[in-house]
Design a protein around this motif. Sequence first.
Motif, PDB file in Angstrom:
ATOM      1  N   PHE A 121       2.591   7.757  -6.049  1.00 36.83           N
ATOM      2  CA  PHE A 121       1.056   7.521  -5.831  1.00 36.83           C
ATOM      3  C   PHE A 121       1.092   6.689  -4.517  1.00 36.83           C
ATOM      4  CE2 PHE A 121      -0.104   8.069 -10.338  1.00 36.83           C
ATOM      5  CZ  PHE A 121       1.039   7.647 -10.981  1.00 36.83           C
ATOM      6  N   TYR A 150      -1.539   4.080  -2.743  1.00 36.38           N
ATOM      7  CA  TYR A 150      -2.841   3.190  -2.799  1.00 36.38           C
ATOM      8  C   TYR A 150      -3.064   2.607  -1.399  1.00 36.38           C
ATOM      9  CZ  TYR A 150      -2.446   3.054  -7.928  1.00 36.38           C
ATOM     10  OH  TYR A 150      -2.554   3.367  -9.346  1.00 36.38           O
ATOM     11  N   GLN A 200      -5.027  -0.588   0.177  1.00 41.31           N
ATOM     12  CA  GLN A 200      -5.599  -2.289  -0.106  1.00 41.31           C
ATOM     13  C   GLN A 200      -6.114  -2.595   1.140  1.00 41.31           C
ATOM     14  OE1 GLN A 200      -2.370  -4.847  -1.598  1.00 41.31           O
ATOM     15  NE2 GLN A 200      -4.334  -5.888  -2.957  1.00 41.31           N
ATOM     16  N   GLY A 214      -8.067  -8.711   0.940  1.00 42.73           N
ATOM     17  CA  GLY A 214      -8.695  -9.623  -0.083  1.00 42.73           C
ATOM     18  C   GLY A 214      -9.270  -8.631  -1.140  1.00 42.73           C
ATOM     19  N   LYS A 215      -8.915  -7.417  -1.164  1.00 41.88           N
ATOM     20  CA  LYS A 215      -9.371  -6.615  -2.276  1.00 41.88           C
ATOM     21  C   LYS A 215      -8.116  -6.066  -3.281  1.00 41.88           C
ATOM     22  CE  LYS A 215     -13.655  -6.428  -0.801  1.00 41.88           C
ATOM     23  NZ  LYS A 215     -14.868  -6.877  -1.373  1.00 41.88           N
ATOM     24  N   SER A 216      -8.427  -5.261  -4.121  1.00 44.09           N
ATOM     25  CA  SER A 216      -7.475  -4.828  -5.160  1.00 44.09           C
ATOM     26  C   SER A 216      -7.227  -3.472  -4.617  1.00 44.09           C
ATOM     27  CB  SER A 216      -7.897  -4.934  -6.463  1.00 44.09           C
ATOM     28  OG  SER A 216      -8.979  -3.863  -6.626  1.00 44.09           O
ATOM     29  N   PRO A 217      -5.821  -2.905  -5.008  1.00 48.65           N
ATOM     30  CA  PRO A 217      -5.529  -1.562  -4.481  1.00 48.65           C
ATOM     31  C   PRO A 217      -6.345  -0.384  -5.100  1.00 48.65           C
ATOM     32  CG  PRO A 217      -3.703  -2.943  -5.431  1.00 48.65           C
ATOM     33  CD  PRO A 217      -4.947  -3.688  -5.631  1.00 48.65           C
ATOM     34  N   LEU A 226      -6.760   3.860  -5.393  1.00 50.72           N
ATOM     35  CA  LEU A 226      -5.701   5.066  -5.698  1.00 50.72           C
ATOM     36  C   LEU A 226      -6.526   5.998  -4.647  1.00 50.72           C
ATOM     37  CD1 LEU A 226      -3.801   6.601  -7.116  1.00 50.72           C
ATOM     38  CD2 LEU A 226      -5.389   7.366  -8.265  1.00 50.72           C
ATOM     39  N   SER A 272      -2.427  10.988  -5.984  1.00 51.32           N
ATOM     40  CA  SER A 272      -1.114  11.086  -6.842  1.00 51.32           C
ATOM     41  C   SER A 272      -0.526  12.287  -6.778  1.00 51.32           C
ATOM     42  CB  SER A 272      -1.625  10.801  -8.310  1.00 51.32           C
ATOM     43  OG  SER A 272      -2.487  11.945  -8.663  1.00 51.32           O
ATOM     44  N   LEU A 285      -0.041   1.446   0.337  1.00 51.38           N
ATOM     45  CA  LEU A 285       1.027   0.903  -0.624  1.00 51.38           C
ATOM     46  C   LEU A 285       1.682   2.321  -1.463  1.00 51.38           C
ATOM     47  CD1 LEU A 285      -0.778  -1.957  -2.425  1.00 51.38           C
ATOM     48  CD2 LEU A 285       1.145  -2.380  -0.992  1.00 51.38           C
ATOM     49  N   THR A 338       5.162   0.562 -13.137  1.00 58.39           N
ATOM     50  CA  THR A 338       5.306   1.218 -11.392  1.00 58.39           C
ATOM     51  C   THR A 338       5.657   0.089 -10.507  1.00 58.39           C
ATOM     52  OG1 THR A 338       3.120   2.236 -12.285  1.00 58.39           O
ATOM     53  CG2 THR A 338       3.337   1.774  -9.845  1.00 58.39           C
ATOM     54  N   PHE A 397       6.046  -0.995  -6.722  1.00 61.14           N
ATOM     55  CA  PHE A 397       5.487  -0.774  -5.557  1.00 61.14           C
ATOM     56  C   PHE A 397       6.374  -1.058  -4.287  1.00 61.14           C
ATOM     57  CE2 PHE A 397       0.895  -0.356  -6.272  1.00 61.14           C
ATOM     58  CZ  PHE A 397       0.794  -0.114  -7.698  1.00 61.14           C
TER      59      PHE A 397
END
Lengths: 112, 115
Positions: free
Chosen positions: A34, A36, A38, A41-44, A46, A49, A88, A100, A102
Amino acid sequence: QKEVEQNSGPLSVPEGAIASLNCTYSDRVSQSFFWYRQYSGKSPELIMSIYSNGDKEDGRFTAQLNKASQYVSLLIRDSQPSDSATYLCAVNMGTGGFKTIFGAGTRLFVKA
Amino acid sequence: KAGVTQTPRYLIKTRGQQVTLSCSPISGHRSVSWYQQTPGQGLQFLFEYFSETQRNKGNFPGRFSGRQFSNSRSEMNVSTLELGDSALYLCASSLMRAGGQETQYFGPGTRLLVL
């Protein structure tokens, strides 16, 4: 040796150029890979894949997988300033379900 | 469809205390994973739950534990907090269809500060 390795960068490309991000992994039996994105300040989030050797394209993004070389890459065509983020690489090393792992991430800057 | 939700979003604790974080997966998703993200170590896998059972586990000490309920909601607990536990804790959920080709969707995270 880390299980998933990426060049930490930063990688700087001009707007409109191709950004190339690379990743190697240690577990030969891994089947799921995968990429990702990011933002700070934010989440990963997608992006792609990939599960089979070869290329997989989605819009401006192309993921490439070479299991023999244990290598995954992501190409971003026509890079935009909004693509500036940390990318990522992630490899699912679980034999069932998710484990998973990273990479450390590559920081990409796209200059306008 | 609502995304992954995590509560609380921010938390301040002191050393030695314990903390419980909550994650509600996307409706219908049965796999929930937890990750810790720090500037120094990056994004690290803690554990995965599926059908109320821990299916995969990362390399964290026993102070880190979790559980999953019958509605797939999950909680993560950290006991005897240390300064190094300060991090962004992320939860991710997945449907886990047959065939194994699945992806995870992350929640917004809980930012924990240990003083």
